[in-house]
Design an enzyme around this catalytic site. Structure first.
Site, short mmCIF file in Angstrom:
data_model
loop_
_atom_site.label_atom_id
_atom_site.label_comp_id
_atom_site.label_asym_id
_atom_site.label_seq_id
_atom_site.Cartn_x
_atom_site.Cartn_y
_atom_site.Cartn_z
CG MET A 1 -1.84 -1.20 1.17
SD MET A 1 -2.83 -0.98 2.83
CE MET A 1 -1.61 -1.99 3.80
CB ILE B 1 4.18 -5.91 7.23
CG1 ILE B 1 3.83 -7.24 7.02
CG2 ILE B 1 5.78 -5.81 7.17
CD1 ILE B 1 4.51 -8.18 5.86
N GLY C 1 1.78 4.12 4.94
CA GLY C 1 2.49 3.26 3.98
C GLY C 1 2.63 1.85 4.81
CB SER C 2 1.93 -0.56 5.73
OG SER C 2 0.53 -0.02 5.68
NE ARG C 3 5.02 -7.50 2.14
CZ ARG C 3 6.21 -8.27 1.60
NH1 ARG C 3 7.32 -7.57 1.29
NH2 ARG C 3 6.29 -9.59 1.55
#
Length: 225
Positions: free
Chosen positions: A99, A157, A187-189
């Site tokens: 993301m 994450i 901002g991540s995953r």
């Protein structure tokens, strides 16, 4: 479009700070070029953060039985077989969604089922698109068991900018694809770990929409208890 509850306090604080800063500059130097530059930057920053915390109302439009639905908006950055050592301790098929700052950052349950395991792990804050971020970065692990007995592990994450993972999923409660599983700020995953042999319905670098895009179809063997 609603504003997500995770962003209410941040947006109010940011608006108050920017309003006072711009008002102070206006009274000190008046309507000069510097004032308009600061005002433009302030508006742009506020709109960016406002966009980040938007909370769309979504429902999966089809029968989700046997499907794994994208848990987040973003880009597919990994489709590979890996050894998952935290919970399964065997090989799993990993599908990862990255993301950016411009994506919705709410996370949805990828399948319907009972939440069997939830655990938070402190860690580093490396770039979320790196392979090692799945285990080294701060993350939260959620395992959902479908009514057919298949266990699907989802991992939130943190990234370089993401400094807070919020997980709504709780052990021994039911999760549904139309419900939010959590939220990650800035901002991540999200990784999804599936049984080997699961049919993947997406490709690398494909854009997906949380709670809308099917990313996999569980193999019929996985349905057998």
């Amino acid at each position: 479009m609603k504003i997500h509850r995770e962003g209410t306090g941040i947006l109010l604080s940011l608006f108050s700070f920017l309003f006072i800063a711009n008002l102070s500059i206006y009274y000190m130097i008046g309507k000069g070029l510097f004032f308009y530059i600061v005002l433009s930057v302030s508006c742009g920053l506020f709109l960016l953060i406002l966009n980040f915390f938007r909370s769309p109302s979504r429902r999966f439009p089809y029968d989700s039985e046997g499907l794994v639905i994208a848990p987040a908006d973003g880009t597919i950055v990994a489709i590979e077989e890996v050894v998952e050592n935290e919970y399964f301790n065997d090989k799993r098929l990993q599908v990862s969604v990255f993301m950016s700052l411009f994506n919705v950052h709410a996370n949805w349950f990828p399948v319907n089922g009972a939440v069997k395991h939830v655990f938070y792990h402190p860690g580093t804050f490396k770039a979320a698109y790196l392979p090692k971020s799945s285990v080294e970065n701060e993350h939260s692990t959620i395992v959902i068991q479908t009514r057919h007995g298949t266990e699907v592990l989802t991992r939130q994450i943190a990234g370089v900018l993401a400094r807070r993972i919020v997980t709504y999923a709780k052990e021994n409660e039911d999760g549904h694809v139309d419900e939010q599983m959590g939220f990650i700020k800035f901002g991540s995953r999200v990784d999804v770990f599936l049984p080997v042999g699961t049919e993947v319905l997406v490709e690398m670098d494909q854009k997906v929409t949380g709670n809308q895009t099917p990313i996999a179809r569980l193999h019929k063997i996985s349905y057998e208890i």
